[in-house]
Design an enzyme around this catalytic site. Structure first.
Site, PDB file in Angstrom:
ATOM      1  N   GLY A   1       0.819  -1.211   0.000  1.00  0.00           N
ATOM      2  CA  GLY A   1       0.000   0.000   0.000  1.00  0.00           C
ATOM      3  C   GLY A   1       0.848   1.253   0.000  1.00  0.00           C
TER       4      GLY A   1
ATOM      5  N   GLY B   1       2.290   1.830  -3.489  1.00  0.00           N
ATOM      6  CA  GLY B   1       1.280   2.460  -4.340  1.00  0.00           C
ATOM      7  C   GLY B   1       1.093   3.924  -3.996  1.00  0.00           C
ATOM      8  N   TYR B   2       1.129   4.235  -2.717  1.00  0.00           N
ATOM      9  CA  TYR B   2       1.010   5.620  -2.260  1.00  0.00           C
ATOM     10  C   TYR B   2       2.173   6.457  -2.783  1.00  0.00           C
ATOM     11  CZ  TYR B   2       0.760   9.524   1.082  1.00  0.00           C
ATOM     12  OH  TYR B   2       0.684  10.774   1.661  1.00  0.00           O
ATOM     13  N   GLY B   3       3.391   5.959  -2.596  1.00  0.00           N
ATOM     14  CA  GLY B   3       4.567   6.707  -3.022  1.00  0.00           C
ATOM     15  C   GLY B   3       4.591   6.941  -4.523  1.00  0.00           C
TER      16      GLY B   3
ATOM     17  N   LYS C   1       1.864   9.561  -5.508  1.00  0.00           N
ATOM     18  CA  LYS C   1       2.205  10.929  -5.124  1.00  0.00           C
ATOM     19  C   LYS C   1       3.366  11.474  -5.962  1.00  0.00           C
ATOM     20  CE  LYS C   1      -0.821  11.495  -1.772  1.00  0.00           C
ATOM     21  NZ  LYS C   1      -1.939  12.443  -1.919  1.00  0.00           N
TER      22      LYS C   1
END
Length: 285
Positions: free
Chosen positions: A167, A170-172, A175
């Site tokens: 997760g 995917g976040y990094g 962004k």
């Protein structure tokens, strides 16, 4: 005295609580009418509960306290059709659209299944793309488009360690891509004087920060760290000696980017980070 956003209509994603609610209320305080959406349902593999319909209703109440109009809908930012329908209905009722703020976000750190990568990416990047795409046909020249990034996109490895899980990757990735997306779209829309900017917060005092996997990331030395124990480590992220910024700090920056005061500001990566980037990357400008 007229507010800085008087006469404008803003579409904001993720208004149920946290940063999104703060943005909606702050924009209303400055005179804007609001179109907003939130998923109002739990998302699998998240370490904290999502907003509820009651949360969304409370945001509506807070906006209306400033005698502003608000059109609020339950919708998932990952569903392009639902986002378009919410915007179309809002514009039909409020008559125009001047500001788009792609804010909705999730963050799942820790030992979660691989599909958490897709969930994070879809909400953060696909959600921003859906908001901008659906809003664009309604925007006049000189409009403002804003996306919420993260210092995680500006500091290599900030959320990409093995312990952070799929997760977080995917976040990094989402962004980091938002930062580049804003730059490219700003160039595309510059002939129409539509500004496109990103705000990159550091740790922010919301549920995305206050959950056990996030606490564990900051306090790996403690088996089940409490909020108090995690807050002892939070200031290490920033140059300023604070554990986190408040949602209102992000909202105040967003008001500037949404207002005509920023009419020639575009392609900006605006850090509201208490010096996080310059501390972690001394050569950063």
């Amino acid at each position: 005295m007229a507010g800085r956003l008087a006469g404008k209509v803003a579409f904001i994603t993720g208004i149920g609580r946290g940063q999104g609610r703060s943005h909606a209320v702050r924009f209303a305080e400055e005179g804007a009418d609001i179109i907003g959406i939130d998923i109002c349902a739990d998302v699998p593999n998240m370490p904290y509960p999502m907003s509820t319909r009651e949360d969304l209703d409370e945001t509506v109440r807070l906006v209306e306290k400033f005698d502003r109009r608000v059109v609020a809908r339950v919708a998932d930012v990952g569903d392009r059709g639902a986002v378009k329908q919410a915007i179309d209905e809002g514009v039909a009722q409020l008559g125009r659209l001047d500001i788009v703020f792609a804010n909705a976000g999730i963050c799942a750190l820790g030992d979660f299944p691989p599909e958490t990568f897709f969930q994070s990416f879809d909400t953060l990047l696909v959600g921003a793309q859906n908001a901008f795409w659906a809003a664009y046909p309604h925007l006049a020249d000189g409009a403002s488009m804003i996306a919420t990034g993260s210092v995680a996109s500006l500091i290599p490895g900030a959320v990409d360690g093995p312990a952070a899980g799929p997760g977080a990757r995917g976040y990094g990735l989402a962004k980091r891509t938002i930062a580049q997306y804003v730059k490219e779209l700003a160039l595309v829309l510059a002939p129409r004087q539509i500004r496109v900017n990103a705000i990159h917060p550091t740790n922010t005092n919301t549920m995305l920060l206050h959950n056990e996997p996030m606490y564990k990331l900051f306090r790996p030395d403690v088996e089940h760290p409490t909020r108090e124990e995690a807050e002892q480590a939070f200031p290490a992220m920033q140059a300023m000696p604070i554990p986190y910024v408040e949602p209102s700090d992000i909202s105040n920056a967003a008001v500037f980017l949404a207002s005509d005061e920023s009419r020639y500001v575009t392609g900006l990566q605006l850090r509201v980070d208490a010096g996080s980037v310059i501390k972690q990357l001394p050569d950063a400008l």
